[in-house]
Design a protein around this motif. Structure first.
Motif: not given
Lengths: 372, 287
Positions: A319-327
């Motif tokens: 979800g969103g940039v936070k999810g992308a950061w985690e990925y």
């Protein structure tokens, strides 16, 4: 306390602009603990074997790109690094060019890039060397017989974050920003790079050798109208739904489709969506044709998707940039989202502080019989 | 008040000569600053021409100007013009807004032609009529005759614009709604209701503390929100209490949605600010 309720909105905009601008210029690292929904998508892709098929539906346009592009690139990097076969498409007519660009640029990152370099003690020496080589092809001259600094070459795959081979002097540390730039750099491009531990490097791209082949390792199908009807059609026959790819080449002859006749033959589907196509993929696709899938989405949509994850209909949500950061953290390739998160975090803190201050003002005013 | 200020700033109504001169001077300073910044960026080594493939246009004042660089400057100018609305409505914002609407509409029309009409109808069917019947050319391949049905239904949709033929559009709408409902309703009931109810019921597990807590929250949330939306009995006593708990669940859910919305909007702003700092101004990043 009435002034708290009458803060000029332009002051708020200025505060938010500063909150975003400063962390963009001076980045800092934040602690990270990947959340279970993101881990769900990552582990599903991680569990696939080389040669298995990932269908990526990149359903967004440039308006949502800042949120969805980082996660799209991260998922594609993960897939290409695992040598999965990638079939990419989009449901959005406005997103065809963007989706194609993301796929092609990510593929380019997996080219084997030969970089020639020379190392210097100071920036001044490196600039003098560059000035001395003006007019000559830097990629050939660097590291040649007349090398001034400690010279060497390295063959890297930027997308995988790996060095295939190297010779000569110690190369610079391959920072994420440098890898990102080299991933797209044309042969002949040069750059001056500082390595805090080793000094200054003058480097140039000597050549690129593609390692992923179109039609064999990946394909971009483009877009067709229909959404739900198109998904059902793909469930009956991929080749009937997409007889040709985005460039008009027949899909039936492409090795990337080996063993893939219908959606049921796809090993994993990742839908990266700015709209409701994730829900459509679940209803028309995954539930009917029984294939595992995950969804990457804008933050606005994420809360609506949690019931699907809780019910086990999707393996996870990015979800969103936070999810992308985690990925990006999970695949070990920090990139765009990692760069965005510090600024976003500071902006969130400013918003939270403003909400707290304004509510304080409101309650204090009310207690004194002021504005309601 | 702010709207009135915006309107006045945008139209310049009620301005004295001095105010008008000041406004024009401010506009000139802003435009001059923007131009100067761009000249400096183009002159800077690397500038907007980092990619070796960039096509050279011309080299004024020692700068290397490429089409890519020009595109970046135009994009930066339009971004700043649109963000200028945050200060007050103004002519730059209006110009950028109108350009956006016009370009957006034009782009949509072009997409509609190439992605749908040409690809799905003209190439497989209509071109044979046009080129064989009207131009007398021989076209290889065979027309896809079954496309006549959707083509006619599509034309029926346009009949809405002619009062006497308006009834024909209902056939097309009947087809679209019938097909859409027939396909969607069973699949969505399965995916969005049955599967989720099944998992909500099946989720009653107490094998771990957190799982048990999650189960309880889910159970209480579902039941209390359902009772809040059950209007056949008065919300008093125990029912009123459960209904109030339902409201709390709804409020928390709205709060979570709003929090995610703020996160999404901030991400878009961060993306744009980063683009302005890195791609346009080319300021080196620390850290």
């Amino acid at each position: 306390m009435h002034w708290l309720l009458r803060i000029d909105r332009r002051l708020i905009y200025a505060l938010v602009a500063i909150a975003i601008g400063l962390p963009t210029l001076w980045r800092f690292r934040l602690p990270i603990a990947p959340s279970p929904p993101v881990e769900g998508v990552h582990s599903a892709i991680e569990a696939l074997e080389p040669g298995q098929v990932l269908l990526a539906s990149l359903d967004f346009d440039p308006a949502s790109a800042p949120e969805l592009e980082p996660m799209s690139r991260a998922v594609l990097r993960h897939a290409f690094r695992k040598r999965l076969r990638v079939i990419a498409m989009t449901h959005w007519p406005q997103g065809v060019g963007l989706a194609n660009q993301i796929v092609e640029q990510t593929v380019r990152e997996f080219d084997e890039i030969t970089v020639a370099f020379e190392r210097f003690a100071s920036r001044q020496q490196a600039e003098q060397r560059r000035a001395a080589l003006a007019g000559q092809p830097l990629a050939e001259a660097l590291g040649g017989p007349a090398a001034v600094g400690a010279a060497g070459t390295a063959v890297i795959r930027a997308g995988a974050g790996s060095v295939r081979s190297r010779s000569g002097a110690e190369p610079p540390a391959w920072s994420p920003a440098l890898l990102q730039a080299l991933g797209q750099a044309e042969p002949g491009s040069s750059a001056l790079v500082e390595d805090p531990e080793r000094g200054w490097y003058l480097l140039a791209v000597r050549e690129r050798t593609p390692s992923l082949r179109y039609g064999e390792d990946y394909v971009f199908l483009g877009q067709r109208a229909g959404l739900g009807i198109l998904i059902v059609s793909m469930g009956q026959s991929m080749h009937a739904a997409f007889p040709a790819d985005a460039a008009g080449r027949p899909t039936r002859e492409m090795p990337v489709f080996r063993g893939v006749e219908t959606l049921g033959d796809v090993d994993y589907l990742i839908c990266l969506a700015a709209g409701n196509s994730g829900e459509a993929w679940v209803a028309y696709g995954a539930e009917r044709y029984k294939f595992p899938m995950g969804i990457g989405c804008t933050a606005v949509i994420a809360p609506d998707l949690y019931p699907y994850w809780q019910a086990g209909q999707i393996t996870g949500i990015v979800g969103g940039v936070k999810g992308a950061w985690e990925y990006e953290h999970l695949i070990g390739i920090p990139a765009q989202a990692t760069e965005m998160v510090p600024a976003q975090t500071v902006a969130h803190m400013v918003v939270i502080a403003l909400i707290a201050i304004c509510n304080l003002g409101y309650f204090l005013s009310r207690r004194r019989g002021g504005a309601r | 008040m702010a709207d009135a200020d915006n309107a006045a700033a945008g139209t310049g109504q009620g301005e004295t000569g001095r105010q008008r001169a000041l406004r024009l001077a401010a506009v000139a300073v802003l435009l001059g600053t923007f131009a100067a910044v761009n000249v400096l960026i183009f002159q800077k080594e690397g500038g907007h021409s980092l990619r070796a493939g960039g096509e050279l246009v011309w080299k004024p004042l020692g700068a290397t100007v490429t089409w890519e660089g020009i595109g970046i400057v135009v994009a930066a100018g339009l971004t700043l013009a649109l963000y200028s609305f945050l200060y007050a409505d103004n002519a730059f914002f209006k110009a950028a807004e109108h350009l956006y609407v016009g370009v957006g509409l034009g782009y949509s029309l072009v997409l509609a032609w190439f992605q749908y009409i040409k690809a799905e109808l003209y190439v497989p069917l209509v071109k044979y009529w046009v080129r064989e019947s009207w131009l007398g050319e021989q076209v290889p391949g065979r027309p896809d005759w079954k496309l006549i049905v959707p083509m006619i239904l599509g034309l029926f949709l346009l009949a809405r614009f002619v009062r006497r033929l308006e009834w024909m559009s209902r056939w097309a709408f009947a087809f679209i709604i019938g097909l859409g409902a027939g396909m969607s309703i069973p699949l969505f009931i399965d995916a969005q209701v049955l599967r989720q109810v099944e998992q909500t019921i099946a989720a009653v597990r107490f094998d771990a503390l957190l799982v048990a807590l999650n189960t309880l929250v889910l159970l209480v949330g579902v039941i209390s929100v359902l009772i809040y939306f059950y209007f056949s009995i008065e919300h008093r006593g125990a029912v009123g209490l459960v209904s109030k708990i339902g409201i709390w669940f709804l409020m928390i859910s709205f709060g979570a949605s709003f929090g995610y919305t703020v996160m999404g909007r901030m991400a878009l702003l961060v993306g744009r600010v980063q683009w302005l700092i890195q791609d346009w101004l080319r300021i080196p990043i620390q850290g």
